[in-house]
Design a protein around this motif. Structure first.
Motif, mmCIF file in Angstrom:
data_model
loop_
_atom_site.group_PDB
_atom_site.id
_atom_site.type_symbol
_atom_site.label_atom_id
_atom_site.label_comp_id
_atom_site.label_asym_id
_atom_site.label_seq_id
_atom_site.Cartn_x
_atom_site.Cartn_y
_atom_site.Cartn_z
ATOM 1 N N LYS A 21 29.549 39.562 21.524
ATOM 2 C CA LYS A 21 30.627 38.945 20.741
ATOM 3 C C LYS A 21 30.219 38.782 19.273
ATOM 4 N N ILE A 22 29.009 38.299 19.041
ATOM 5 C CA ILE A 22 28.551 38.098 17.665
ATOM 6 C C ILE A 22 28.445 39.437 16.937
ATOM 7 N N TYR A 23 27.978 40.472 17.634
ATOM 8 C CA TYR A 23 27.892 41.798 17.007
ATOM 9 C C TYR A 23 29.283 42.287 16.612
ATOM 10 N N ILE A 24 30.230 42.200 17.538
ATOM 11 C CA ILE A 24 31.590 42.655 17.244
ATOM 12 C C ILE A 24 32.189 41.841 16.104
ATOM 13 N N LYS A 25 32.005 40.534 16.155
ATOM 14 C CA LYS A 25 32.589 39.655 15.139
ATOM 15 C C LYS A 25 32.033 39.951 13.745
ATOM 16 N N THR A 26 30.773 40.325 13.663
ATOM 17 C CA THR A 26 30.131 40.529 12.359
ATOM 18 C C THR A 26 30.050 42.002 11.937
ATOM 19 N N HIS A 27 30.645 42.905 12.714
ATOM 20 C CA HIS A 27 30.620 44.325 12.350
ATOM 21 C C HIS A 27 32.005 44.974 12.393
ATOM 22 N N GLN A 129 38.849 41.870 7.002
ATOM 23 C CA GLN A 129 37.479 41.756 6.510
ATOM 24 C C GLN A 129 36.532 41.573 7.689
ATOM 25 N N VAL A 130 35.266 41.907 7.460
ATOM 26 C CA VAL A 130 34.244 41.648 8.471
ATOM 27 C C VAL A 130 33.766 40.216 8.307
ATOM 28 N N ALA A 131 33.783 39.458 9.373
ATOM 29 C CA ALA A 131 33.415 38.046 9.305
ATOM 30 C C ALA A 131 31.917 37.867 9.097
ATOM 31 N N THR A 132 31.553 36.747 8.534
ATOM 32 C CA THR A 132 30.146 36.381 8.369
ATOM 33 C C THR A 132 29.889 35.075 9.105
ATOM 34 N N ALA A 133 28.665 34.931 9.584
ATOM 35 C CA ALA A 133 28.285 33.711 10.294
ATOM 36 C C ALA A 133 27.929 32.619 9.302
ATOM 37 N N PHE A 134 28.184 31.374 9.705
ATOM 38 C CA PHE A 134 27.891 30.195 8.892
ATOM 39 C C PHE A 134 28.535 30.302 7.512
ATOM 40 N N SER A 135 29.793 30.699 7.527
ATOM 41 C CA SER A 135 30.555 30.884 6.300
ATOM 42 C C SER A 135 30.905 29.541 5.660
ATOM 43 N N HIS A 144 38.576 24.595 17.944
ATOM 44 C CA HIS A 144 39.703 25.458 17.591
ATOM 45 C C HIS A 144 39.272 26.911 17.408
ATOM 46 N N GLY A 145 38.184 27.317 18.024
ATOM 47 C CA GLY A 145 37.729 28.699 17.917
ATOM 48 C C GLY A 145 38.540 29.640 18.785
ATOM 49 N N LYS A 146 38.446 30.922 18.456
ATOM 50 C CA LYS A 146 39.136 31.966 19.216
ATOM 51 C C LYS A 146 38.123 32.774 20.020
ATOM 52 N N VAL A 147 38.501 33.136 21.221
ATOM 53 C CA VAL A 147 37.628 33.912 22.098
ATOM 54 C C VAL A 147 37.638 35.373 21.665
ATOM 55 N N VAL A 148 36.462 35.950 21.511
ATOM 56 C CA VAL A 148 36.327 37.346 21.090
ATOM 57 C C VAL A 148 36.402 38.264 22.313
ATOM 58 N N ASP A 149 37.305 39.238 22.264
ATOM 59 C CA ASP A 149 37.446 40.244 23.320
ATOM 60 C C ASP A 149 37.235 41.626 22.716
#
Length: 220
Positions: A21-27, A129-135, A144-149
Motif C-alpha cells: 500500500k505504501i509503495y502504491i501510494k508513494t509511486h 500527484q504522487v503522494a508523499t509520506a508525513f506531508s 478519516h483515512g482512505k483504504v488503498v486498493d
C-alpha cells in the motif's frame, strides 16, 4: 497452531499489505494502472467507504466525514472483537483450521483499519500527484483515512452480444472489484470457515483421541 505461529502469520500479512500500500501510494497517481497480464492489472484506487465503496452517507442522513468516522469506529470495535475471538480460540486450543482462518481475518481487518485510522494524517492527496509520506498538508484527519486498493483482475473484458435483451452492446467485465492484500486475507479466512466448516469448528484428531480414551477421562 499456537500463539507464536498465529502472530508470525499476522505480522507477515501486515508487512506485505502495508508495504504494498505504501509503495502504491508513494509511486502512483490516483487512477494509474500497470498491466501485468491481460487479466491482471495494478490499478490504484482509494476506498473511503465500506465494501464495494459503499458509504454510510449514501444510506443515512449524515455528512460524508461523519459517516467515515462512524465507519472507522465500527471497524475498530470489529477488529477488537475479532482479536478477542482469536485469543479465545488459541486459549481453548481450538482446531488449527479455525485458528488459521481467524488469524487471517484478524490480520486483514487490522491491515485495513491502519489505513482508515492513520493514512489521512500521514499522506497528502493522490489526486493528480504522487503522494508523499508525513506531508505538511495531509489529505484528512485521524480516523478519516482512505483504504488503498490496487489488485484488479478483469478476467473477462468484453461486450454483451447485441441480441441480449437490456444489456446488448454494453460492456461486460468480470471480475471488476479492486482490492488489496488485507482483503485477500479476510476473504481467504472466511472461505476457509465456509469450505472447511466442520474441520474448523471440530477438534483436532489428537484432541478427539484423548477424549475418546477412557484412561484420559478417568485422570481428569
Amino acid at each position: 497452531m499456537g500463539l507464536k505461529k498465529s502472530l508470525l502469520l499476522i505480522v507477515a500479512v501486515l508487512l506485505v499489505d502495508q508495504i504494498s500500500k505504501i509503495y502504491i501510494k508513494t509511486h502512483f497517481v490516483l487512477g494509474d494502472a500497470v498491466e501485468v497480464f491481460s487479466w491482471f492489472k495494478i490499478l490504484f484506487i482509494e476506498n473511503s467507504g465500506a465494501a464495494w465503496g459503499a458509504k454510510l452517507s449514501d444510506f443515512l442522513p449524515i455528512s460524508e466525514p461523519t459517516g467515515k468516522l462512524v465507519l472507522t469506529i465500527f471497524r475498530l470495535f470489529a477488529v477488537a472483537g475479532i482479536g478477542y475471538w482469536l485469543y479465545d480460540t488459541i486459549k481453548k486450543q481450538s482446531s488449527r483450521t479455525l485458528i488459521l482462518a481467524v488469524s487471517l481475518i484478524f490480520a486483514g481487518a487490522l491491515g485495513n483499519i491502519i489505513d482508515s485510522v492513520f493514512y489521512g494524517v500521514v499522506f497528502n492527496d493522490s489526486y493528480q500527484q504522487v503522494a508523499t509520506a508525513f506531508s505538511d498538508e495531509p489529505y484528512g484527519g485521524l480516523f478519516h483515512g482512505k483504504v488503498v486498493d490496487m489488485l484488479y483482475f478483469p478476467l473477462i473484458d468484453t461486450t454483451w452480444p447485441d441480441w441480449v435483451p437490456y444489456v446488448g452492446g454494453k460492456d461486460f467485465r468480470f471480475f471488476e472489484p479492486v482490492f488489496n492484500i488485507a482483503d485477500m486475507a479476510i476473504s481467504t479466512g472466511v472461505g476457509i470457515l465456509i469450505v472447511f466448516n466442520k474441520k474448523a469448528f471440530g477438534k483436532d484428531d489428537k484432541e478427539s483421541g484423548a477424549e475418546a480414551d477412557p484412561h484420559s477421562m478417568g485422570n481428569e
